[in-house]
Scaffold this active site. Structure first.
Site, mmCIF file in Angstrom:
data_model
loop_
_atom_site.group_PDB
_atom_site.id
_atom_site.type_symbol
_atom_site.label_atom_id
_atom_site.label_comp_id
_atom_site.label_asym_id
_atom_site.label_seq_id
_atom_site.Cartn_x
_atom_site.Cartn_y
_atom_site.Cartn_z
ATOM 1 N N HIS A 1 -8.259 -11.319 1.923
ATOM 2 C CA HIS A 1 -9.697 -11.306 1.657
ATOM 3 C C HIS A 1 -9.997 -11.056 0.179
ATOM 4 O O HIS A 1 -9.798 -9.955 -0.335
ATOM 5 C CB HIS A 1 -10.385 -10.227 2.508
ATOM 6 C CG HIS A 1 -11.857 -10.143 2.266
ATOM 7 N ND1 HIS A 1 -12.543 -8.952 2.263
ATOM 8 C CD2 HIS A 1 -12.778 -11.111 2.008
ATOM 9 C CE1 HIS A 1 -13.816 -9.183 2.009
ATOM 10 N NE2 HIS A 1 -13.976 -10.483 1.855
ATOM 11 N N ASN B 1 -15.973 -3.968 2.829
ATOM 12 C CA ASN B 1 -17.184 -4.265 3.585
ATOM 13 C C ASN B 1 -17.560 -3.151 4.555
ATOM 14 O O ASN B 1 -18.719 -3.050 4.962
ATOM 15 C CB ASN B 1 -17.038 -5.596 4.333
ATOM 16 C CG ASN B 1 -17.457 -6.761 3.465
ATOM 17 O OD1 ASN B 1 -18.538 -6.756 2.892
ATOM 18 N ND2 ASN B 1 -16.603 -7.753 3.345
ATOM 19 N N SER C 1 -14.096 -11.797 5.938
ATOM 20 C CA SER C 1 -14.556 -10.556 5.320
ATOM 21 C C SER C 1 -14.821 -9.456 6.336
ATOM 22 O O SER C 1 -14.982 -8.297 5.956
ATOM 23 C CB SER C 1 -15.840 -10.816 4.528
ATOM 24 O OG SER C 1 -16.829 -11.399 5.364
ATOM 25 N N GLU D 1 -7.852 -7.780 -0.348
ATOM 26 C CA GLU D 1 -7.382 -7.024 0.811
ATOM 27 C C GLU D 1 -6.361 -7.863 1.579
ATOM 28 O O GLU D 1 -6.635 -9.019 1.919
ATOM 29 C CB GLU D 1 -8.562 -6.658 1.721
ATOM 30 C CG GLU D 1 -9.530 -5.676 1.071
ATOM 31 C CD GLU D 1 -10.785 -5.466 1.898
ATOM 32 O OE1 GLU D 1 -11.287 -4.328 1.932
ATOM 33 O OE2 GLU D 1 -11.276 -6.455 2.507
#
Length: 422
Positions: free
Chosen positions: A140, A190, A119, A152
């Site tokens: 991800h 993130n 992540s 992702e």
């Protein structure tokens, strides 16, 4: 490449979520976990979840059985040798991931794609010790995987375009949207999330509001599906805090990304969130327990408790935006409240400030009014749904109570936040 088989390394919440959507898409999935019995436990837990969904009509019995038939638990990692794609979903630790990828390269052929569900760690760094870094990429997913439809796809500095294309196509086959992101700290989600969780922790640490009220304001006022502390509990502090540290360190200690000591303490104390039954909230059978905190209604402790008490109120408005002032004028007029339209407010008028990026005390100084009479109101939220008020550090109780009673009409209960000196 058409993906017919894949292996999941790490059968925790994320690994089993990925396994579920892959199996539902008709892909043969091998489940491996270094902890003995963990893969079988993960499969049994997933089976129980799917059976509950089937009982609710979310799955047919045929779909349930075909999904389970596509899941195979293996105890020897060498059995992944013939799969098309390997997805690791293990601990967020760079050294451990690098060791795993070197091990995977000794098992699978050169054409097998090696994907990491990291992540926040650099894909390039994870692939740095591999003989074939060109077949390594980030893949991800987000928790809960079956519901969060974004994944992702992150190429490292050496990743081949065909690997990115294969993973993007695979995401679509599994019912998700693959978004290609650059190999930067935190990637897209993130990185953007630093402004949500990290700042919320700072607000909590400064005593501006309780974590329950922060969640409530961002859910009801800003429209988020979950508040930041609910999200931290869902993701797990053991996942979220290392991500905070990783992003902070990779950006050379950028102050705005600094993690908070509270989540470090919670990590050490194993208050990890839903998975253990306690984080910021308490959970029973994975459900948040409501009513853990009774928010004190200031109008029950201060003067001006009833509509009749505020019928003679006079309110002076200071607003940074003309449309905010008009909205407040309309609200006050609809509630038969007298508006003080003097250039300077009367000494007994409540001063209502609709401001942005400022605290109430400094805003009162900017508007050249008495901060002892001032209460700020958040106009970012829809007033018909949610109201947030902030007194200055010197606002007198009777003016706080007036503002609370005024905006607590029609079964609304404003949240009071506290001004903090910076």
């Amino acid at each position: 490449m058409t993906v017919n088989t894949l292996a999941i390394i790490g059968t925790g919440i994320m690994g089993m979520g990925i396994a579920q959507i892959a199996a539902q898409a008709g892909i043969q999935v091998l489940l491996f976990d270094a902890k003995a019995g963990a893969a079988e436990q993960g499969r049994q837990s997933l089976q129980a979840t799917l059976e509950k969904l089937a009982a609710k009509g979310k799955f047919t019995d045929e779909q349930l059985q075909s999904t389970l038939a596509n899941l195979t638990v293996i105890e020897n990692i060498a059995k992944i040798a013939e799969v098309d794609v390997v997805i690791e979903a293990i601990i967020e630790n760079l050294e451990i991931k690098q060791q795993l990828f070197k091990q995977l390269e000794s098992i699978v052929p050169a054409e097998t794609i090696l994907a990491t569900n990291t992540s926040s760690l650099a894909v390039t760094a994870i692939a740095s010790d591999c003989e074939h870094p060109e077949r390594v990429a980030g893949f991800h997913f987000f928790n809960p995987v079956p519901l969060m439809k974004i994944v992702e796809v992150i190429p490292g500095i050496s990743t081949k375009p065909s690997v990115v294309e294969t993973l993007t196509t695979l995401a679509k086959r599994m019912g998700h949207l693959g978004v290609v992101a650059k190999d930067t700290p935190g990637f897209i989600v993130n990185h953007g999330g630093r402004a949500y969780g990290t700042e919320a922790l700072k607000i909590l640490g400064e005593g501006v509001a309780s974590f329950e009220d922060i969640d409530l304001i961002l859910r009801e006022g800003a429209g988020f599906r979950m508040g930041p502390f609910e999200l931290l509990d869902l993701t797990g502090i053991d996942v979220s805090h290392p991500v905070m540290e990783s992003v902070y360190n990779q950006y050379y200690s950028e102050p705005r990304y600094r993690p908070h000591p509270l989540t470090r303490q919670m990590l050490i104390g194993k208050k990890l969130g839903r998975k253990v039954g306690e984080g910021f909230y308490h959970y029973t059978e994975n459900k948040k327990q409501d009513g853990q905190k009774v928010t004190v209604d200031p109008s029950k402790q201060l003067p001006f408790k009833t509509d009749s008490d505020i019928s003679n109120l006079s309110v002076w408005i200071g607003a940074d935006l003309a449309e905010d002032k008009q909205q407040l004028v309309d609200y006050l007029s609809a509630n038969n409240i007298t508006i003080d339209d003097n250039d300077k407010p009367n000494s007994d008028s409540l001063i209502l400030l609709a401001i942005y990026g400022d605290d109430t005390t400094n805003a009162a100084i900017r508007y050249q009014v008495n901060p002892k009479q001032a209460v700020a109101i958040d106009m970012l939220a829809d007033l018909s749904k949610h109201r947030t008020l902030m007194p200055s550090i010197v606002t007198q109780d009777n003016f706080v109570a007036q503002a609370y009673a005024l905006f607590g009409r029609n079964n609304k209960f404003p949240r009071l936040t506290h001004q903090v000196q910076r």
